[in-house]
Design an enzyme around this catalytic site. Structure first.
Site, PDB file in Angstrom:
ATOM      1  N   ASP A   1       0.870  -1.164   0.000  1.00 34.62           N
ATOM      2  CA  ASP A   1       0.000   0.000   0.000  1.00 34.62           C
ATOM      3  C   ASP A   1       0.919   1.228   0.000  1.00 34.62           C
ATOM      4  O   ASP A   1       2.115   1.109   0.284  1.00 34.62           O
ATOM      5  CB  ASP A   1      -0.860  -0.041   1.283  1.00 34.62           C
ATOM      6  CG  ASP A   1      -1.567   1.261   1.539  1.00 34.62           C
ATOM      7  OD1 ASP A   1      -2.247   1.738   0.617  1.00 34.62           O
ATOM      8  OD2 ASP A   1      -1.435   1.801   2.665  1.00 34.62           O
TER       9      ASP A   1
ATOM     10  N   ASP B   1      -0.170   5.186   0.844  1.00 42.29           N
ATOM     11  CA  ASP B   1      -0.437   6.171   1.904  1.00 42.29           C
ATOM     12  C   ASP B   1      -0.509   5.492   3.272  1.00 42.29           C
ATOM     13  O   ASP B   1      -1.285   4.555   3.460  1.00 42.29           O
ATOM     14  CB  ASP B   1      -1.765   6.892   1.642  1.00 42.29           C
ATOM     15  CG  ASP B   1      -1.706   7.772   0.406  1.00 42.29           C
ATOM     16  OD1 ASP B   1      -1.557   7.230  -0.704  1.00 42.29           O
ATOM     17  OD2 ASP B   1      -1.804   9.000   0.550  1.00 42.29           O
TER      18      ASP B   1
ATOM     19  N   ASP C   1      -1.860  -0.344   5.865  1.00 50.53           N
ATOM     20  CA  ASP C   1      -2.180   0.286   7.150  1.00 50.53           C
ATOM     21  C   ASP C   1      -3.668   0.496   7.398  1.00 50.53           C
ATOM     22  O   ASP C   1      -4.059   0.859   8.503  1.00 50.53           O
ATOM     23  CB  ASP C   1      -1.524   1.672   7.242  1.00 50.53           C
ATOM     24  CG  ASP C   1      -2.207   2.675   6.323  1.00 50.53           C
ATOM     25  OD1 ASP C   1      -2.305   2.374   5.116  1.00 50.53           O
ATOM     26  OD2 ASP C   1      -2.665   3.715   6.808  1.00 50.53           O
TER      27      ASP C   1
HETATM   28 MG   LIG Z   1      -2.865   3.216   3.298  1.00 50.24          MG
END
Ligand SMILES: [Mg+2]
Length: 259
Positions: A24, A26, A202
């Protein structure tokens, strides 16, 4: 040892020959910023990603809610296989891009309606991605419930659409599109196929990626706190950078050992 070192020491040893890597962006490779367009991946990290990609023979992909064009800008000079908009667009290792689009009439009907509603809530931001809409409220937390209600009303009206909750954002995307499906699609193709997937993310959208790699006996790594299906955890973006550095060193040492 620092806390970060303890955390990543618990991750299994990984190999350039055996593993495939899904990141991922961001909150994983790039620290979250107040505005989504000011997010960046440090240059040294872009170089490390490029190194890791060649060490694993190209079996490294970015899997993000952002469109691929933005991912290319963030990871430059690396042009990796990528799933953008949660996989609604997916560029495979051959460079071919597969797209799932919203029906034109749905996209055209929705954009002015969403914009008109969001204009009433200062600080909220509508991002039209072509195959999805992101409704940001990081700068207007007092309107969180308004934005969520609006998005829920939309997916009730259009069964071809689904919601994706994220950090201070809710997205309206095509039904059946998620990071798990995108990861599985890569894993059916060279150079990913036959490898053990490693998924690092995240946010809530990454849970589908974690579940997919868990089902393939892979390595799922959650960044930050909060409940998760991931089997491993790193505390923050800085710990991801430290782990990347260590990982590249380990793989290079393994390769020297085999010479
Ligand atoms: Mg993310």
């Amino acid at each position: 040892m620092t806390q970060a070192a303890n955390e990543y020491a618990s991750l299994p040893a990984l190999s350039g020959g055996l593993h495939a890597f899904f990141f991922d962006v961001d909150g994983t490779l790039a620290a979250i910023q107040p505005q989504p367009d000011t997010v960046f991946i440090p240059e040294t990290v872009c170089q490390q990603l490029q190194q890791l990609s060649s060490l694993c023979h190209g079996a490294l992909a970015l899997v993000s809610g952002r469109p691929i064009a933005q991912l290319d800008g963030l990871a430059s000079p690396l042009i990796a296989p990528a799933a953008g908009v949660y996989g609604a667009e997916r560029r495979d290792a051959q460079g071919e891009t597969h797209r799932t689009t919203l029906a034109l009439n749905v996209a055209e009907a929705l954009q002015p309606q969403l914009q008109a509603a969001m204009d009433c809530w200062p600080g909220t931001l509508l991002e039209a991605k072509g195959m999805a809409f992101a409704l940001h409220y990081r700068q207007a937390m007092q309107h969180e419930q308004d934005v969520l209600d609006l998005a829920e009303q939309v997916v009730k009206r259009f069964p071809a659409l689904a919601l994706q909750l994220g950090k201070c954002v809710v997205e309206i995307k095509p039904q059946g599109i998620d990071k798990g499906e995108a990861t599985c699609a890569f894993m059916r193709e060279a150079p990913f196929t036959g490898r053990i997937p490693v998924f690092v993310g995240d946010d809530l959208a990454d849970e589908k990626g974690f579940l997919a790699v868990n089902a393939m006996q892979g390595v799922s790594v959650k960044i930050g706190q909060g409940s998760s299906q991931a089997r491993y955890r790193l505390p923050d973006v800085e710990a991801v950078y430290a782990w990347l550095e260590l990982l590249i060193l380990q793989i290079k040492q393994d390769n020297v050992g085999k010479e």
